[in-house]
Design a protein around this motif. Structure first.
Motif, short mmCIF file in Angstrom:
data_model
loop_
_atom_site.label_atom_id
_atom_site.label_comp_id
_atom_site.label_asym_id
_atom_site.label_seq_id
_atom_site.Cartn_x
_atom_site.Cartn_y
_atom_site.Cartn_z
N PHE A 41 0.88 -1.16 0.00
CA PHE A 41 0.00 0.00 0.00
C PHE A 41 0.91 1.21 0.00
O PHE A 41 1.64 1.44 0.95
CB PHE A 41 -0.89 -0.03 1.25
CG PHE A 41 -2.15 0.77 1.12
CD1 PHE A 41 -2.11 2.11 0.76
CD2 PHE A 41 -3.38 0.18 1.37
CE1 PHE A 41 -3.28 2.84 0.64
CE2 PHE A 41 -4.56 0.90 1.25
CZ PHE A 41 -4.51 2.24 0.89
N PHE A 42 0.87 1.93 -1.10
CA PHE A 42 1.80 3.04 -1.30
C PHE A 42 1.01 4.34 -1.36
O PHE A 42 0.01 4.41 -2.06
CB PHE A 42 2.55 2.81 -2.62
CG PHE A 42 3.68 3.76 -2.86
CD1 PHE A 42 4.97 3.44 -2.45
CD2 PHE A 42 3.47 4.98 -3.49
CE1 PHE A 42 6.03 4.31 -2.68
CE2 PHE A 42 4.52 5.86 -3.72
CZ PHE A 42 5.81 5.52 -3.31
N GLN A 73 -7.00 -4.20 1.04
CA GLN A 73 -5.70 -4.34 0.36
C GLN A 73 -4.94 -5.54 0.89
O GLN A 73 -4.36 -6.32 0.13
CB GLN A 73 -4.87 -3.05 0.53
CG GLN A 73 -3.63 -2.98 -0.34
CD GLN A 73 -2.41 -3.66 0.26
OE1 GLN A 73 -2.30 -3.72 1.49
NE2 GLN A 73 -1.53 -4.17 -0.57
N THR A 74 -4.94 -5.71 2.21
CA THR A 74 -4.22 -6.83 2.81
C THR A 74 -4.83 -8.14 2.33
O THR A 74 -4.13 -9.10 2.03
CB THR A 74 -4.31 -6.75 4.36
OG1 THR A 74 -3.95 -5.43 4.74
CG2 THR A 74 -3.40 -7.73 5.04
N GLU A 75 -6.17 -8.14 2.22
CA GLU A 75 -6.86 -9.37 1.83
C GLU A 75 -6.58 -9.75 0.37
O GLU A 75 -6.32 -10.89 0.06
CB GLU A 75 -8.37 -9.18 2.06
CG GLU A 75 -9.05 -10.47 2.49
CD GLU A 75 -10.40 -10.20 3.12
OE1 GLU A 75 -10.46 -9.39 4.07
OE2 GLU A 75 -11.38 -10.81 2.65
N VAL A 76 -6.63 -8.76 -0.52
CA VAL A 76 -6.44 -9.10 -1.94
C VAL A 76 -4.97 -9.10 -2.34
O VAL A 76 -4.59 -9.71 -3.33
CB VAL A 76 -7.24 -8.18 -2.90
CG1 VAL A 76 -8.73 -8.32 -2.66
CG2 VAL A 76 -6.81 -6.74 -2.77
N PHE A 127 -1.61 -1.15 -4.11
CA PHE A 127 -2.49 0.03 -4.11
C PHE A 127 -1.60 1.27 -4.14
O PHE A 127 -0.65 1.37 -3.36
CB PHE A 127 -3.32 0.10 -2.81
CG PHE A 127 -4.58 -0.74 -2.79
CD1 PHE A 127 -4.68 -1.93 -3.49
CD2 PHE A 127 -5.67 -0.34 -2.03
CE1 PHE A 127 -5.84 -2.70 -3.45
CE2 PHE A 127 -6.83 -1.11 -1.96
CZ PHE A 127 -6.92 -2.28 -2.67
N VAL A 128 -1.90 2.18 -5.04
CA VAL A 128 -1.21 3.48 -5.03
C VAL A 128 -2.28 4.54 -4.75
O VAL A 128 -3.23 4.70 -5.52
CB VAL A 128 -0.51 3.78 -6.36
CG1 VAL A 128 0.21 5.14 -6.28
CG2 VAL A 128 0.49 2.69 -6.70
N HIS A 129 -2.13 5.21 -3.63
CA HIS A 129 -3.17 6.05 -3.09
C HIS A 129 -2.70 7.50 -3.01
O HIS A 129 -1.64 7.76 -2.46
CB HIS A 129 -3.47 5.51 -1.68
CG HIS A 129 -4.53 6.23 -0.93
ND1 HIS A 129 -5.79 5.73 -0.78
CD2 HIS A 129 -4.51 7.39 -0.27
CE1 HIS A 129 -6.52 6.57 -0.06
NE2 HIS A 129 -5.76 7.59 0.28
N VAL A 130 -3.46 8.41 -3.59
CA VAL A 130 -3.10 9.83 -3.54
C VAL A 130 -3.92 10.52 -2.46
O VAL A 130 -5.14 10.36 -2.41
CB VAL A 130 -3.39 10.49 -4.92
CG1 VAL A 130 -3.58 11.99 -4.77
CG2 VAL A 130 -2.26 10.22 -5.88
N THR A 173 4.33 2.36 2.64
CA THR A 173 5.35 3.32 2.24
C THR A 173 4.66 4.61 1.81
O THR A 173 3.65 4.57 1.10
CB THR A 173 6.18 2.78 1.06
OG1 THR A 173 6.66 1.48 1.41
CG2 THR A 173 7.37 3.68 0.75
N VAL A 174 5.22 5.72 2.24
CA VAL A 174 4.67 7.02 1.89
C VAL A 174 5.74 7.81 1.14
O VAL A 174 6.89 7.86 1.58
CB VAL A 174 4.26 7.81 3.16
CG1 VAL A 174 3.73 9.20 2.79
CG2 VAL A 174 3.22 7.05 3.97
#
Ligand code: ATP
Length: 390
Positions: free
Chosen positions: A42-43, A189-192, A196-199, A212-213
């Motif tokens: 998850f980024f 996200q953890t389940e699948v 993920f790239v999240h803005v 990571t951020v």
């Protein structure tokens, strides 16, 4: 669940940006950027409005052509591929659900478009994943904002993208719902196990969810790392101020060994050399940083109780705000004009009121050093700071 386990979906699911930039006329929205998003993580791209995070996301999606550089998804260079040929899906802040279709048909949309007739099992799995099984036959207008956002996530995930891009997906939700959905998205996200790239412009959101951020500022990544690493060891004043609150004290280096000793308006402070920029470790000016929650506050009458070996400075309480779990103090000190201190409300000292003379003290290990040739106020925003929990 038909969603494939992590090991399978992670294959090639990372994002690699090499020298990617975007200019509009003479304005550079994104300076040449190299970035690798590890598979299955998850980024978060975090930054204030206009820093270039959405443009970066849109270049990954193919919605924006980069001026220079390449985009690779897994082993595939997708720079010249149109959006619909890239193995990504995007969830936007405006969920863009089809108003005339119910939840089931909204989620099934991607499958139907590919001519898949038997959608029941996959849609059922997605409804389970986003916990909307009881809402399968409702229309979007009969759902709350959070529920609509979950439908949007399910509709994207049913296509099994290598990477899910999220552009401020929680921006339209109220604070409480946003907090719930942050946890929910992290769980999904953890389940699948998909990347993920999240803005987001919300630092607490990025820290809550992301592995990571990347903190962006003026079209550049200012610092990249795990949330705790960024918070504890900011490398610039921008990151120190943008992620939570930092007290930054201007000081002069007087001794440099495994520990650095500095003088700040007569106060001698110590900090670990390992948390200082190497350029200033040999002498010169330094900004000494310390987070508000790391500082203890005592009335000057109790000075004798402060253990040996602590950094200490004197001051006067200028303001205090009781916010439930903690009290936040603003302290005037000859060392620094406005120091912030957060004290947990365990046993409240009733003498600690505006006007009281106090001593601030903290473990030198909790100090970090920053290059003094930077604007001390960079990154200070009106945003809620991490640690300001009401
Ligand atoms: P926000 O959170 O407000 O969306 P952001 O960090 O996502 O901000 P971007 O949308 O990436 O910012 O925009 C970065 C900069 O590029 C901004 O200054 C914006 O005005 C500029 N910009 C974006 N699109 C264009 C365009 N099509 N033409 C000219 N300038 C643009």
């Amino acid at each position: 669940m038909t969603t494939a386990p992590k090991t399978q979906t992670n294959e090639g699911g990372d994002v690699r940006l090499a020298g990617i930039s975007k200019t509009y006329g003479s304005f550079t929205a994104v300076h040449p950027l190299d970035l690798t998003v590890p598979r299955g993580t998850f980024f978060a791209l975090l930054g204030a409005s206009g820093c270039g995070k959405t443009t970066t996301l849109r270049m990954i999606a193919g919605l924006e052509d980069p001026t220079t550089g390449t985009v690779a998804l897994g082993d595939q260079d997708v720079t010249d591929l149109p959006p619909y040929k890239r193995p990504v899906n995007t969830v936007f802040q405006s969920y863009a659900l089809f108003p005339h279709l119910d939840v089931t048909e909204n989620i099934a949309f991607g499958l139907r478009r590919r001519g898949i007739k038997s959608v029941r099992k996959q849609v059922g799995d997605m409804l389970d994943l986003v916990q909307l099984g009881d809402f399968a036959h409702r229309k979007p207008h009969q759902l709350s904002g959070g529920q609509q956002q979950r439908v949007a996530v399910a509709r994207a995930l049913i296509n099994h993208p290598q990477v899910l891009l999220l552009d401020e997906p929680l921006g339209a939700l109220d604070l409480k719902l946003r907090r719930q959905m942050q946890l929910e998205l992290k769980r999904i996200q953890t389940e699948v196990g998909i990347t993920f790239v999240h803005v987001t412009h919300d630092q607490e959101e990025a820290m809550t969810m992301a592995d990571t951020v990347a903190v962006m500022n003026g079209g550049r990544v200012e610092q990249l790392g795990a949330p705790a690493e960024l918070y504890e060891n900011p490398r610039t004043t921008f990151v120190a101020n943008f992620l939570g609150t930092s007290n930054l004290i201007e000081a002069e280096v007087v001794e440099a060994a495994s520990e650095i000793t500095v003088l700040a308006s007569g106060a001698k402070l110590r900090l670990p050399a390992g948390r200082c920029p190497t350029a200033t470790a040999g002498g010169g000016r330094l900004l000494v940083g310390v987070r508000p929650e790391k500082i203890s506050l005592v009335h000057t009458d109790d000075a004798a109780e402060i253990p040996e070996g602590r950094n200490r400075i004197t001051g006067r309480i200028a303001d205090s705000s009781f916010i439930g779990v903690s009290t936040q103090y603003l302290i005037d000190s000859p060392v620094c004009p406005a120091l912030e201190v957060y004290v947990q409300n365990v046993e409240r000292d009733t003498r600690l009121v505006p006007g009281a003379d106090v001593i601030l003290h903290w473990n030198p290990e909790h100090s970090f050093g920053l290059d003094a040739d930077q604007a001390v106020d960079a990154g200070k925003m009106g945003d809620t700071a991490v640690g300001e929990v009401a």
